[in-house]
Design a protein around this motif. Structure first.
Motif, PDB file in Angstrom:
ATOM      1  N   SER A 187       0.807  -1.225   0.000  1.00 50.99           N
ATOM      2  CA  SER A 187       0.000   0.000   0.000  1.00 50.99           C
ATOM      3  C   SER A 187       0.840   1.275   0.000  1.00 50.99           C
ATOM      4  O   SER A 187       0.602   2.176  -0.789  1.00 50.99           O
ATOM      5  CB  SER A 187      -0.903   0.042   1.239  1.00 50.99           C
ATOM      6  OG  SER A 187      -1.632  -1.141   1.344  1.00 50.99           O
ATOM      7  N   VAL A 188       1.791   1.320   0.934  1.00 45.47           N
ATOM      8  CA  VAL A 188       2.546   2.562   1.105  1.00 45.47           C
ATOM      9  C   VAL A 188       3.636   2.698   0.047  1.00 45.47           C
ATOM     10  O   VAL A 188       3.880   3.788  -0.465  1.00 45.47           O
ATOM     11  CB  VAL A 188       3.182   2.616   2.527  1.00 45.47           C
ATOM     12  CG1 VAL A 188       3.948   3.905   2.729  1.00 45.47           C
ATOM     13  CG2 VAL A 188       2.116   2.442   3.596  1.00 45.47           C
ATOM     14  N   LEU A 189       4.291   1.584  -0.278  1.00 40.99           N
ATOM     15  CA  LEU A 189       5.436   1.679  -1.185  1.00 40.99           C
ATOM     16  C   LEU A 189       5.060   1.545  -2.652  1.00 40.99           C
ATOM     17  O   LEU A 189       5.819   1.947  -3.526  1.00 40.99           O
ATOM     18  CB  LEU A 189       6.488   0.607  -0.847  1.00 40.99           C
ATOM     19  CG  LEU A 189       6.941   0.537   0.615  1.00 40.99           C
ATOM     20  CD1 LEU A 189       8.119  -0.402   0.766  1.00 40.99           C
ATOM     21  CD2 LEU A 189       7.312   1.914   1.129  1.00 40.99           C
ATOM     22  N   CYS A 190       3.884   0.970  -2.931  1.00 40.56           N
ATOM     23  CA  CYS A 190       3.493   0.799  -4.332  1.00 40.56           C
ATOM     24  C   CYS A 190       2.272   1.663  -4.702  1.00 40.56           C
ATOM     25  O   CYS A 190       2.358   2.505  -5.592  1.00 40.56           O
ATOM     26  CB  CYS A 190       3.219  -0.675  -4.613  1.00 40.56           C
ATOM     27  SG  CYS A 190       2.862  -0.988  -6.341  1.00 40.56           S
ATOM     28  N   ALA A 191       1.172   1.469  -3.996  1.00 40.19           N
ATOM     29  CA  ALA A 191      -0.047   2.221  -4.362  1.00 40.19           C
ATOM     30  C   ALA A 191       0.133   3.730  -4.127  1.00 40.19           C
ATOM     31  O   ALA A 191      -0.270   4.545  -4.956  1.00 40.19           O
ATOM     32  CB  ALA A 191      -1.244   1.697  -3.560  1.00 40.19           C
ATOM     33  N   HIS A 192       0.763   4.069  -3.006  1.00 44.46           N
ATOM     34  CA  HIS A 192       0.876   5.491  -2.659  1.00 44.46           C
ATOM     35  C   HIS A 192       1.648   6.321  -3.700  1.00 44.46           C
ATOM     36  O   HIS A 192       1.171   7.389  -4.117  1.00 44.46           O
ATOM     37  CB  HIS A 192       1.490   5.630  -1.253  1.00 44.46           C
ATOM     38  CG  HIS A 192       1.765   7.040  -0.885  1.00 44.46           C
ATOM     39  ND1 HIS A 192       3.039   7.544  -0.809  1.00 44.46           N
ATOM     40  CD2 HIS A 192       0.934   8.080  -0.622  1.00 44.46           C
ATOM     41  CE1 HIS A 192       2.978   8.824  -0.490  1.00 44.46           C
ATOM     42  NE2 HIS A 192       1.723   9.167  -0.374  1.00 44.46           N
ATOM     43  N   PRO A 193       2.819   5.868  -4.186  1.00 41.72           N
ATOM     44  CA  PRO A 193       3.497   6.659  -5.234  1.00 41.72           C
ATOM     45  C   PRO A 193       2.653   6.818  -6.498  1.00 41.72           C
ATOM     46  O   PRO A 193       2.687   7.867  -7.137  1.00 41.72           O
ATOM     47  CB  PRO A 193       4.767   5.845  -5.534  1.00 41.72           C
ATOM     48  CG  PRO A 193       4.996   5.020  -4.323  1.00 41.72           C
ATOM     49  CD  PRO A 193       3.651   4.735  -3.746  1.00 41.72           C
ATOM     50  N   ASP A 226      13.381  12.624  -7.109  1.00 42.79           N
ATOM     51  CA  ASP A 226      12.492  13.500  -6.315  1.00 42.79           C
ATOM     52  C   ASP A 226      11.317  12.686  -5.762  1.00 42.79           C
ATOM     53  O   ASP A 226      10.876  12.891  -4.631  1.00 42.79           O
ATOM     54  CB  ASP A 226      11.936  14.639  -7.189  1.00 42.79           C
ATOM     55  CG  ASP A 226      13.044  15.539  -7.712  1.00 42.79           C
ATOM     56  OD1 ASP A 226      14.140  15.511  -7.117  1.00 42.79           O
ATOM     57  OD2 ASP A 226      12.826  16.234  -8.721  1.00 42.79           O
ATOM     58  N   ILE A 227      10.814  11.760  -6.588  1.00 41.81           N
ATOM     59  CA  ILE A 227       9.701  10.897  -6.140  1.00 41.81           C
ATOM     60  C   ILE A 227      10.184  10.012  -4.999  1.00 41.81           C
ATOM     61  O   ILE A 227       9.522   9.865  -3.969  1.00 41.81           O
ATOM     62  CB  ILE A 227       9.185  10.031  -7.326  1.00 41.81           C
ATOM     63  CG1 ILE A 227       8.639  10.923  -8.437  1.00 41.81           C
ATOM     64  CG2 ILE A 227       8.146   9.013  -6.851  1.00 41.81           C
ATOM     65  CD1 ILE A 227       8.107  10.175  -9.655  1.00 41.81           C
ATOM     66  N   LEU A 228      11.365   9.447  -5.188  1.00 36.31           N
ATOM     67  CA  LEU A 228      11.943   8.536  -4.188  1.00 36.31           C
ATOM     68  C   LEU A 228      12.092   9.240  -2.824  1.00 36.31           C
ATOM     69  O   LEU A 228      11.648   8.724  -1.793  1.00 36.31           O
ATOM     70  CB  LEU A 228      13.297   8.053  -4.716  1.00 36.31           C
ATOM     71  CG  LEU A 228      14.145   7.077  -3.923  1.00 36.31           C
ATOM     72  CD1 LEU A 228      14.942   6.210  -4.910  1.00 36.31           C
ATOM     73  CD2 LEU A 228      15.120   7.779  -3.015  1.00 36.31           C
ATOM     74  N   PHE A 248       9.898   8.382   0.543  1.00 41.22           N
ATOM     75  CA  PHE A 248      10.590   7.904   1.754  1.00 41.22           C
ATOM     76  C   PHE A 248       9.966   8.522   3.008  1.00 41.22           C
ATOM     77  O   PHE A 248       9.921   7.891   4.064  1.00 41.22           O
ATOM     78  CB  PHE A 248      12.075   8.264   1.712  1.00 41.22           C
ATOM     79  CG  PHE A 248      12.966   7.126   1.270  1.00 41.22           C
ATOM     80  CD1 PHE A 248      12.708   5.815   1.656  1.00 41.22           C
ATOM     81  CD2 PHE A 248      14.092   7.357   0.485  1.00 41.22           C
ATOM     82  CE1 PHE A 248      13.531   4.769   1.262  1.00 41.22           C
ATOM     83  CE2 PHE A 248      14.919   6.319   0.083  1.00 41.22           C
ATOM     84  CZ  PHE A 248      14.638   5.027   0.468  1.00 41.22           C
ATOM     85  N   GLU A 249       9.491   9.760   2.894  1.00 43.26           N
ATOM     86  CA  GLU A 249       8.894  10.417   4.068  1.00 43.26           C
ATOM     87  C   GLU A 249       7.713   9.595   4.596  1.00 43.26           C
ATOM     88  O   GLU A 249       7.618   9.324   5.791  1.00 43.26           O
ATOM     89  CB  GLU A 249       8.401  11.822   3.692  1.00 43.26           C
ATOM     90  CG  GLU A 249       9.497  12.832   3.451  1.00 43.26           C
ATOM     91  CD  GLU A 249       8.955  14.237   3.222  1.00 43.26           C
ATOM     92  OE1 GLU A 249       9.769  15.142   3.042  1.00 43.26           O
ATOM     93  OE2 GLU A 249       7.718  14.448   3.217  1.00 43.26           O
ATOM     94  N   VAL A 250       6.824   9.239   3.692  1.00 44.25           N
ATOM     95  CA  VAL A 250       5.619   8.500   4.102  1.00 44.25           C
ATOM     96  C   VAL A 250       6.001   7.093   4.549  1.00 44.25           C
ATOM     97  O   VAL A 250       5.460   6.557   5.527  1.00 44.25           O
ATOM     98  CB  VAL A 250       4.595   8.474   2.937  1.00 44.25           C
ATOM     99  CG1 VAL A 250       3.407   7.611   3.290  1.00 44.25           C
ATOM    100  CG2 VAL A 250       4.139   9.891   2.614  1.00 44.25           C
ATOM    101  N   GLY A 289      16.153   3.079   5.111  1.00 45.93           N
ATOM    102  CA  GLY A 289      17.195   3.972   5.612  1.00 45.93           C
ATOM    103  C   GLY A 289      17.587   3.550   7.012  1.00 45.93           C
ATOM    104  O   GLY A 289      16.741   3.481   7.911  1.00 45.93           O
ATOM    105  N   THR A 290      18.879   3.257   7.185  1.00 46.49           N
ATOM    106  CA  THR A 290      19.351   2.745   8.485  1.00 46.49           C
ATOM    107  C   THR A 290      19.310   3.849   9.559  1.00 46.49           C
ATOM    108  O   THR A 290      19.145   5.028   9.238  1.00 46.49           O
ATOM    109  CB  THR A 290      20.809   2.236   8.365  1.00 46.49           C
ATOM    110  OG1 THR A 290      21.618   3.373   8.013  1.00 46.49           O
ATOM    111  CG2 THR A 290      20.950   1.158   7.305  1.00 46.49           C
TER     112      THR A 290
END
Ligand SMILES: Cc1cc2nc3c(=O)[nH]c(=O)nc-3n(C[C@H](O)[C@H](O)[C@H](O)COP(=O)(O)OP(=O)(O)OC[C@H]3O[C@@H](n4cnc5c(N)ncnc54)[C@H](O)[C@@H]3O)c2cc1C
Length: 388
Positions: free
Chosen positions: A96-102, A238-240, A244-246, A369-370
């Motif tokens: 959801s967050v990493l695929c649908a959201h972008p 820029d998208i990446l 990452f924030e969300v 992100g570590t």
């Protein structure tokens, strides 16, 4: 009152959502959470059940068949699921967050209509492919290439550690369209894994997050239609950064979910277990662990909920999102370790779930992100922005 701040942040709808997810988690996930970990198999049936309840549509607007574009709802759903099975929450997050959201944020109308309803309903599964064998924290150094042809891009390269990689139908894929321009030459794609030239190279055997499949992927001259370019060519970085924030806010929700359960075990066991003729909760060194973890959880969780509620996609939220991911990630690990310590020998066995909490929680110090990179982001932005 303690705990009331979070209640004040939630609307009646949020509270109702929390109760719905909590009931589902208790009835359907809790009984099989250890088995999911043990077998390390993706629980497809549970994922479908979650889809039936709309959970796969978090962050997807209602007009595309989703739950609505509300980050706080996503945090609530992921936190509640993580209280029993962080690995199931991780796969849902990747979907959801990493695929649908972008797609929702950066896709054109045609792309949204094509992919969002199917992702929201769980008919197809999504994931995100950034990391490569030689490009982890340094995302700009990816080597996967997308060569432009008349009507398509040809993808060549490999990815590693991709959540849902072996089960995904669609991936948000980052590749270089202008390698000479480095980070300014990266583009984002909506890539369909049924494309020729795609293969899963390896399913990783992990210490935690078992049941959430993590895979290596190969792209061998694999075509991706030009219609599936997400946003503009060469503007993928820029998208990446924005997505990452969300991702970091929602990853923090997985950590707080684990920390809540770990703390519950600490308290429950400290009340019941007697040594030296008294409950171990009477001992100050035990109380210190409970008090420290509870204090940190209360503050971090309140910050997380406020951040999710007030999140403004148009603003620069790098410090806030790195802060919450860093602190929640480290708390998840500490609270799990403290739970093991408080359970003593029992905590060190597989008879209790606290050892699983620790194995699962550790990923949140690494993925998206570590902890070192979160500190690096916070310090770098502050050093550039502020003069004290
Ligand atoms: C279970 C799992 C699921 C994952 N899911 C996905 C996914 O769905 N999609 C995806 O694209 N990726 C995914 N990843 C990859 C994950 O995001 C990376 O592993 C992570 O970003 C770290 O990259 P790396 O492993 O290459 O470590 P490296 O970048 O090689 O880092 C190694 C160590 O060096 C430190 N380090 C590196 N640079 C610096 C610096 N500048 N300053 C200080 N220290 C530094 C790091 O903090 C770390 O401790 C997943 C990983 C795992 C384990």
């Amino acid at each position: 009152m303690f705990g009331d701040l979070i209640s004040d942040i939630l609307s009646e709808e949020h509270k109702l959502l929390r109760e719905t997810v909590r009931k589902f988690v208790k009835e359907r996930i809790a009984p099989v959470a250890s088995e999911i970990d043990e077998k390390d198999e993706f629980p497809e049936n549970l994922f479908k059940e979650m889809a039936g309840l709309g959970f796969t549509g978090i962050l997807v607007p209602e007009e595309y068949g989703g739950f609505g574009d509300d980050l706080l709802s996503a945090v609530i759903v992921l936190e509640e699921i993580s209280r029993e099975s962080a690995s199931l929450a991780l796969s849902l997050l990747a979907h959801s967050v990493l695929c649908a959201h972008p797609i929702m944020r950066f896709g054109n109308e045609k792309q949204k209509k094509k992919y969002l309803p199917k992702l929201a309903s769980g008919e197809i599964i999504g994931g995100l492919a950034i990391t490569e064998p030689d490009a982890g924290s340094d995302t700009a150094s990816i080597k996967t290439i997308a060569k432009e042809k008349t009507d398509r891009f040809i993808i060549c390269g490999s990815k590693i550690f991709i959540t849902n990689g072996s089960i995904a139908d669609v991936l948000i894929l980052y590749a270089k369209t202008s390698p000479e321009k480095e980070r300014k030459g990266i583009s984002a794609f909506i890539y369909e894994t049924k494309s020729p030239g795609f293969s899963v190279s390896k399913k990783f055997e992990k210490i935690g997050m078992r049941g959430s499949p993590t895979a290596g992927l190969f792209f061998e001259n694999s075509p991706c239609s030009k219609e599936n370019l997400l946003g503009e060519k060469d503007k993928g970085f820029d998208i990446l950064v924005k997505c990452f924030e969300v991702e970091r806010i929602t990853i923090a929700a997985i950590s707080t979910g684990i920390a809540i359960s770990a703390l519950e075990w600490q308290i429950g066991h400290s009340r019941e277990r007697k040594q030296f003729g008294a409950p171990i909760g009477n001992f100050e060194m035990i109380q210190q662990k409970i008090a420290d973890d509870s204090a940190n959880l209360e503050v971090i969780r309140t910050y997380l909920y406020l951040l999710a509620k007030n999140y403004d996609f148009k603003k620069d939220n790098r410090i806030e999102t790195a802060t919450v991911k860093l602190l929640a990630g480290e708390l998840g690990v500490k609270a799990s370790l403290d739970a093991i310590q408080i359970l003593g020998g029992y905590g060190y066995t597989k008879e209790y779930p606290v050892e699983r909490y620790l194995r699962d929680a550790k990923l949140m110090d690494i993925g998206a992100g570590t902890a070192e990179i979160m500190r690096y982001i916070i310090a770098r932005v502050l050093l550039k922005k502020y003069i004290f």
